[in-house]
Design an enzyme around this catalytic site. Structure first.
Site, PDB file in Angstrom:
ATOM      1  CG  HIS A 110      99.221  -6.250 -15.805  1.00 34.07           C
ATOM      2  ND1 HIS A 110     100.281  -5.672 -15.136  1.00 34.07           N
ATOM      3  CD2 HIS A 110      98.163  -6.164 -14.974  1.00 34.07           C
ATOM      4  CE1 HIS A 110      99.872  -5.254 -13.949  1.00 34.07           C
ATOM      5  NE2 HIS A 110      98.584  -5.541 -13.834  1.00 34.07           N
ATOM      6  CG  ASP A 188      98.739   3.308 -11.664  1.00 33.85           C
ATOM      7  OD1 ASP A 188      97.580   3.095 -11.272  1.00 33.85           O
ATOM      8  OD2 ASP A 188      99.627   2.441 -11.700  1.00 33.85           O
ATOM      9  NE  ARG A 195      93.307   0.499  -6.832  1.00 40.38           N
ATOM     10  CZ  ARG A 195      93.784  -0.351  -7.723  1.00 40.38           C
ATOM     11  NH1 ARG A 195      94.817  -0.016  -8.482  1.00 40.38           N
ATOM     12  NH2 ARG A 195      93.251  -1.545  -7.866  1.00 40.38           N
ATOM     13  CB  SER A 210      95.736   0.683 -11.840  1.00 39.43           C
ATOM     14  OG  SER A 210      97.024   0.347 -11.371  1.00 39.43           O
TER      15      SER A 210
END
Length: 455
Positions: A110, A188, A195, A210
């Site tokens: 990620h 999330d 966000r 997150s």
């Protein structure tokens, strides 16, 4: 942020909404964080559950996110916030899956978000070609940064909406699935979208929770984090990015996921293409054995980390780019998810070219300026759920340090909405230079951090 020990979290139970609603209310929770207080475990459990199920309004959660953005969270708060988001939905377990009688080597990657960061697209098939299995719960664009799903969905027919059964089948049959989180950490998903449009993206606690809530819930056994540093990253300083990396590594360890992080430079955009379809096109160049040097370097660095974390070292990942096996795996992955690479990738119908007014050497290119320009072109969102333009993007014709002739093109902008070009050019203005000398060289790979590496 106060750094704390990340103990294994507890809230895997169902929440009793009526009882918890009698104990808490949104204004009090917001006020506590606004005034610099720490949220209790029970308050965090309540607010995540209540927002997930619609008992807290977007306006109230926006206020709490801004309070967290301004006040921060302790390590204990981040641990509980992450655990509550995991508990808000399903948690996959692929430990029973076998290929040829052997358990799958499950590993994922990620990125914390960058400009031109298309690395997942070539990286996943490289790892597949080396024997790894990648359950990739990917995201959409966030602020000035692009999203893997938005990029891949620019391929005709490609879908990331996969059921758990479909994900399991792909992992077993071809070794990867790239999918929207769906019922993984649904809290999330809602907070992420909020966000994106409330200027609360650049928050260490919110980034860490997150990323790790989705990655822990997706069922991977090992995880490599590409933690960005610099102008185009959410956290600009190396010290902040190191703290983010350590926080995420410890969150992973607390949940039994072997996690490591690589700090990488994000002052300059990665590669020569920024946007959605244009980044897919550049990724295909990499898979064909070419592409920009920095994209290739980062792809192979992360592949080696992933393979090491998964206990796989029999195949050189660079060889998979040279011999075409990574490209073969990408075609299998796209086909499995309904995509058709035979159809042309979209490209914005309206263009504008920025040319050099003098000769010399290309100086630094500000990743944030480029990211915001591409966002203005329509590659990102200004409202929750807004559709992106797959053909919106920007090509960089001269990278830092390359020679420039007067009148030569430096950037080409693409959009389907010509009215967007002026705002995009304004964002780009001042974000690059042409001078007499090349800018100082910066390493792309800054450092790596594991649970035992604290420096």
């Amino acid at each position: 942020m106060t750094h704390a020990t990340f103990d294994a979290p507890q809230p895997d139970r169902a929440f009793d909404a009526p009882e918890s609603d009698r104990a808490f209310d949104a204004p009090t929770v917001i006020r506590t964080k606004r005034d610099g207080g720490a949220l209790s475990d029970a308050a965090i459990d309540w607010v995540i559950d209540a927002y997930t199920h619609g008992r807290i309004a977007d306006a109230q959660m926006s206020a709490l996110l801004m309070a967290i953005f301004l006040r921060g969270m302790s390590g204990a708060e981040i641990t509980r916030w992450t655990a509550a988001m995991i508990a808000s939905g399903e948690r996959f377990d692929f430990g029973d899956l076998r290929r040829d009688g052997t358990p799958l080597a499950l590993v994922d990657k990620h990125s914390t978000g960058g400009v031109g960061d298309k690395i997942t697209i070539p990286l996943v098939p490289v790892v597949m070609a080396c024997g790894g299995s990648v359950p990739q719960a990917a995201g959409r664009g966030l602020g000035h940064t692009g999203g893997t799903l938005d990029k891949l969905e620019s391929i005709a027919g490609f879908t990331a909406e996969l059921s758990e059964d479909r994900i399991r089948q792909q992992l077993r049959d071809i070794g990867a699935a790239v999918f929207a989180a769906g019922e993984l950490a649904p809290a999330d998903r809602k907070i992420y979208a909020l966000r994106d449009v409330t200027a609360t993206t650049e928050s260490l606690p919110l980034i860490a929770s997150s990323v790790m809530s989705k990655k822990i819930a997706e069922g991977t056994r090992a995880l490599v984090l590409d933690t960005k540093v610099g102008a185009g990253a959410f956290l600009k300083t190396e010290a902040e990015s190191r703290e983010l990396a350590r926080t995420m590594v410890e969150l992973g360890a607390a949940h039994g996921v072997a996690t490591r992080a690589v700090l990488t430079d994000m002052n300059t955009p990665l590669g020569r293409a920024v946007g959605n379809a244009v980044e897919v096109a550049e990724s295909l160049e990499v898979l064909a054995g070419g592409g920009p040097d920095d994209v290739v370097e980062l792809t192979l660095t992360l592949a080696r980390e992933m393979l090491d974390a998964a206990g796989l070292d029999a195949v050189d990942p660079a060889q998979t780019l040279r011999d075409g096996t990574a490209m073969d795996q990408f075609r299998r992955l796209v086909a499995a998810q309904g995509g058709d690479l035979a159809k042309p990738l979209p490209l914005g119908a309206h263009t504008e070219t920025v040319s050099a007014t003098r000769g010399g050497t290309m100086g630094d290119i500000d990743a944030m300026a480029v990211g915001l320009a591409v966002w203005r072109l329509g590659a990102g969102r200004s409202e929750p759920g807004q559709r992106v333009q797959f053909g919106a993007g920007l090509r960089i014709h001269r990278r830092p340090g390359e020679p420039v002739a007067a009148g030569a093109p430096l950037f080409t902008l693409y959009t389907d909405t010509p009215q967007r070009l002026g705002a995009a050019l304004a964002e780009l203005d001042g974000g690059w230079t042409v001078g007499d000398h090349p800018p100082p060289a910066r390493p792309l790979i800054i450092d790596r951090i594991t649970s035992r590496s604290r420096a």
